[in-house]
Scaffold this motif. Sequence first.
Motif, PDB file in Angstrom:
ATOM      1  N   MET A 475      55.650  14.289  23.689  1.00  0.00           N
ATOM      2  CA  MET A 475      56.023  15.640  22.906  1.00  0.00           C
ATOM      3  C   MET A 475      54.963  16.643  21.952  1.00  0.00           C
ATOM      4  O   MET A 475      54.153  17.872  22.110  1.00  0.00           O
ATOM      5  N   PHE A 476      54.584  15.219  21.129  1.00  0.00           N
ATOM      6  CA  PHE A 476      53.583  15.615  19.884  1.00  0.00           C
ATOM      7  C   PHE A 476      52.140  16.099  21.425  1.00  0.00           C
ATOM      8  O   PHE A 476      51.229  17.157  20.618  1.00  0.00           O
ATOM      9  N   GLU A 477      51.581  14.846  22.243  1.00  0.00           N
ATOM     10  CA  GLU A 477      50.558  15.894  22.840  1.00  0.00           C
ATOM     11  C   GLU A 477      50.778  17.494  23.313  1.00  0.00           C
ATOM     12  O   GLU A 477      49.511  17.994  22.926  1.00  0.00           O
ATOM     13  N   GLU A 478      51.537  17.722  23.486  1.00  0.00           N
ATOM     14  CA  GLU A 478      51.729  19.367  23.972  1.00  0.00           C
ATOM     15  C   GLU A 478      51.512  20.270  22.962  1.00  0.00           C
ATOM     16  O   GLU A 478      51.185  21.047  22.935  1.00  0.00           O
ATOM     17  N   TYR A 479      52.634  19.831  21.696  1.00  0.00           N
ATOM     18  CA  TYR A 479      51.651  20.250  20.681  1.00  0.00           C
ATOM     19  C   TYR A 479      50.375  20.327  20.119  1.00  0.00           C
ATOM     20  O   TYR A 479      50.271  21.602  19.383  1.00  0.00           O
ATOM     21  N   LEU A 480      49.786  19.347  20.135  1.00  0.00           N
ATOM     22  CA  LEU A 480      48.292  19.272  19.457  1.00  0.00           C
ATOM     23  C   LEU A 480      47.623  20.183  20.411  1.00  0.00           C
ATOM     24  O   LEU A 480      46.472  20.622  20.489  1.00  0.00           O
ATOM     25  N   MET A 507      53.152  18.187   6.889  1.00  0.00           N
ATOM     26  CA  MET A 507      52.037  18.316   7.181  1.00  0.00           C
ATOM     27  C   MET A 507      51.414  19.139   8.388  1.00  0.00           C
ATOM     28  O   MET A 507      52.342  18.531   9.255  1.00  0.00           O
ATOM     29  N   GLY A 508      50.707  19.575   8.365  1.00  0.00           N
ATOM     30  CA  GLY A 508      50.306  20.317   9.603  1.00  0.00           C
ATOM     31  C   GLY A 508      49.511  19.187  10.270  1.00  0.00           C
ATOM     32  O   GLY A 508      49.478  18.703  10.095  1.00  0.00           O
ATOM     33  N   PRO A 509      49.582  20.424  11.583  1.00  0.00           N
ATOM     34  CA  PRO A 509      48.873  19.271  12.629  1.00  0.00           C
ATOM     35  C   PRO A 509      47.554  19.109  12.441  1.00  0.00           C
ATOM     36  O   PRO A 509      47.260  17.331  12.475  1.00  0.00           O
ATOM     37  N   CYS A 510      46.162  19.991  11.812  1.00  0.00           N
ATOM     38  CA  CYS A 510      44.707  19.050  11.949  1.00  0.00           C
ATOM     39  C   CYS A 510      44.595  18.043  10.602  1.00  0.00           C
ATOM     40  O   CYS A 510      44.374  16.898  10.876  1.00  0.00           O
ATOM     41  N   GLY A 598      55.370  29.895  16.853  1.00  0.00           N
ATOM     42  CA  GLY A 598      56.282  30.096  17.433  1.00  0.00           C
ATOM     43  C   GLY A 598      55.823  29.395  18.890  1.00  0.00           C
ATOM     44  O   GLY A 598      56.470  28.546  19.502  1.00  0.00           O
ATOM     45  N   ARG A 599      55.006  29.278  19.152  1.00  0.00           N
ATOM     46  CA  ARG A 599      54.060  29.263  19.842  1.00  0.00           C
ATOM     47  C   ARG A 599      54.339  27.168  20.039  1.00  0.00           C
ATOM     48  O   ARG A 599      54.133  26.899  20.791  1.00  0.00           O
ATOM     49  N   CYS A 600      54.019  26.686  18.646  1.00  0.00           N
ATOM     50  CA  CYS A 600      53.814  25.280  18.285  1.00  0.00           C
ATOM     51  C   CYS A 600      55.533  24.601  18.513  1.00  0.00           C
ATOM     52  O   CYS A 600      56.051  24.435  18.920  1.00  0.00           O
ATOM     53  N   LEU A 601      56.140  25.595  18.381  1.00  0.00           N
ATOM     54  CA  LEU A 601      57.538  25.046  18.228  1.00  0.00           C
ATOM     55  C   LEU A 601      58.489  25.420  19.897  1.00  0.00           C
ATOM     56  O   LEU A 601      58.705  24.592  20.510  1.00  0.00           O
ATOM     57  N   LEU A 602      57.951  26.027  20.226  1.00  0.00           N
ATOM     58  CA  LEU A 602      58.118  26.154  22.323  1.00  0.00           C
ATOM     59  C   LEU A 602      57.062  24.906  22.791  1.00  0.00           C
ATOM     60  O   LEU A 602      58.212  24.820  24.159  1.00  0.00           O
ATOM     61  N   ASN A 606      59.794  22.741  25.108  1.00  0.00           N
ATOM     62  CA  ASN A 606      59.758  23.069  26.284  1.00  0.00           C
ATOM     63  C   ASN A 606      59.739  21.650  26.804  1.00  0.00           C
ATOM     64  O   ASN A 606      60.137  21.534  27.642  1.00  0.00           O
ATOM     65  N   GLU A 607      58.363  20.691  25.917  1.00  0.00           N
ATOM     66  CA  GLU A 607      58.420  18.998  26.589  1.00  0.00           C
ATOM     67  C   GLU A 607      59.706  18.461  26.324  1.00  0.00           C
ATOM     68  O   GLU A 607      60.330  17.735  27.287  1.00  0.00           O
ATOM     69  N   GLY A 608      60.415  18.482  25.688  1.00  0.00           N
ATOM     70  CA  GLY A 608      61.543  17.964  24.969  1.00  0.00           C
ATOM     71  C   GLY A 608      62.899  18.026  25.809  1.00  0.00           C
ATOM     72  O   GLY A 608      63.234  16.985  26.433  1.00  0.00           O
ATOM     73  N   ALA A 609      62.257  19.736  26.600  1.00  0.00           N
ATOM     74  CA  ALA A 609      63.705  19.873  28.046  1.00  0.00           C
ATOM     75  C   ALA A 609      63.489  18.655  28.723  1.00  0.00           C
ATOM     76  O   ALA A 609      64.325  18.031  29.410  1.00  0.00           O
ATOM     77  N   ARG A 610      62.129  19.372  29.494  1.00  0.00           N
ATOM     78  CA  ARG A 610      61.848  18.060  30.304  1.00  0.00           C
ATOM     79  C   ARG A 610      61.906  16.114  30.287  1.00  0.00           C
ATOM     80  O   ARG A 610      63.225  15.635  31.245  1.00  0.00           O
ATOM     81  N   ILE A 611      62.257  16.050  28.929  1.00  0.00           N
ATOM     82  CA  ILE A 611      62.338  14.812  28.600  1.00  0.00           C
ATOM     83  C   ILE A 611      63.327  14.026  28.332  1.00  0.00           C
ATOM     84  O   ILE A 611      64.215  13.659  29.538  1.00  0.00           O
TER      85      ILE A 611
END
Length: 695
Positions: A475-480, A507-510, A598-602, A606-611
């Motif tokens: 999931m983190f991969e899709e977030y990044l 902490m923010g992603p960067c 919104g984009r980061c959360l979605l 979306n990936e969590g739902a696939r998992i």
Amino acid sequence: MAVEMTRAGATIVLRLSNGPVNALSVGNGFVEELGAKVGEAASDPACRAIVIAGAGRMFCGGADIGDFDGDPEQVDRLRHLIATVEACAKPVIMAIHGMALGGGLELAMAGHYRVAQAGSRLGLPEVTLGLLPGAGGTQRLPRLIGAGAALDMMLSGKPVTAERALSAGLVDQLVDGDVVEAALEVARNVPPLRRSGTLPVPADLAGAVASRRAKLRAGLSQAPARIVDCVAALSGDLAAGLALEAALFGELLRSEASRGLRHVFFGERTVARIPGLAPDVRPRDVGHVGVVGGGLMGTGIALALLNAGLPVTMAELRPEALAKAEATICKTIQRDVEKGRIGQDVADARIAAFTAATELEALADADLVIEAVFEDMGVKKQVFSALDAIARPDGILASNTSTLDLDAIAALVADPSRVVGLHFFSPANIMRLLEVVRGRETAPDVLATAMALGKRIGKVGVVSGVCDGFIGNRMFEEYLRQVWFLLEEGALPQQIDAAMERWGMAMGPCRTMDLAGQDIGWAIRKRRMAEQPDRPYSGVIDRICELGRFGQKTGKGIYAYPDGRTAETDPEITRLIEDYSAETGLERRAFSDEEIVGRCLLALVNEGARIVEEGIAYRPVDVDMIYIHGYGFGRERGGPMFQADIMGLSTVLDRLRALAAGRNGWAWTPAPLIERLAAEGGRFGDLNIQDRNSI
């Protein structure tokens, strides 16, 4: 009977007996039964006093949190019980042992005299659920111990010892022996009816309220501020104070923060249950653990095990690395002594339980061996092939891999049923998450052992199936991926990080990737770009890595680190990002914080739902607990799947479809599970109560 009623001369003893914590449950009739028993005792002419005690290991763990999602009047019934106890015309003595928490302490404060057993603990932890004590606690506790001390207890949520409670005035007597016998002795002397609610307003009220209000910090939960408001309302009119407390409790109960925190409370318990595991499956005994690798992760894992009282043997083939690991372990344990967390005798025992070795053969007698070497399939296969020949035939072999195929690793072992994944998060002795990876052949008792070990060392264990990155990192991969796209489209690192941190991420992603090491993400991207050429990343982050800017460890990453720790915006990176956009023909635009979040959360949703749909996770709540405990997702936000339910899955689906129609829309194809649940009017939460046997 849930309330045991016995007689001891002229005293009636009511003993709470409602499950493991004697919860004050309204839904199962327990509160109503206790109220009826108090009324029966009060009207008995042969009864001169009443003792209320707890059966089992504690007095009372508090209200039944499950009642909070039901009829709001259920809480009113608990308030009525407490008012009935306080108004009783006969002395009510509370006999406290073990714990008196939340509603349990509110009940105890309604009594006229409190006897506590030495070592017991008393507290009002409601703030940790985004709530305030809603059954009189904000009005009675300050009258008993003063406004300042009461506010400190309620705002921290931490219980105090019975000894401290005695000195503060919360309890009247402390005993070493049988607390019920001590309470009966008090009852024989018929103490005066000292009602907490009628005590005067404490003299320190104004100062205590002002000082604590000044220290309040902004956050999603309004519970701390509302607790101060309730205490500020203390007056000679108890009924008015109780009415305000009840109104504010109801307001908090409906808040997103409290709903999220309660979701986490139940989620931590839900993920401990493994669907489909036969009831007769028992974990194996683990008395000696081996760790392969003396790097940062291996050292942290060894510390986590030692801190739980487990003997550890570390095998590290490089003598200098082994010496460094041993020194770090000793230094960290000794620092806990200096900070008063443990005594020197405990530290000495932990250090003595550690054995350092430069040969894998030293692990031959271990019950469990955890591999924590470099994240490279070739290296890990080499280690497991060697361990298979060295370890006991019944010894469990675990890999700390964070992304690699556990089944491919297990294939190197003659008996793959003894292989399991134990993905610790760095620093392993601090982070609470343990991703327990179940391979295709992992034996049920091996899985149960891994979960039991996680609990023993203080981790929240969550089971994952096998896939690239498992649950969290996949999931983190899709977030990044979306973070890097945002950079090239117009956002800057400091804006993205600030937006996510204000929203609730630790902490923010960067900053997160600078801390973890940008080279780690770069290596993963290279592998995945070869394996998944149809799922491209933005090249902007690779440009940064090509400059050798790998984060804190190199002094520069997305940010600059002049002092080695503090992130500072670097104009060079701003120019690099803007130049990359121009070079690739992208017209940069402004992004609002709301759009960034919104984009980061979605992307996570979306990936969590696939998992979940693939059966990699048993339930949506498993995904939430991984993000709460491993990725700094704010507890008050409940987790990504909980947030999707807050938004509504039809809204989530509409937003995904809109994004799928735009740039890089391939990344936003809605997960089929979201489409199905949205069409049915369902929620991810509905799936948390189903017994899923996918893995």
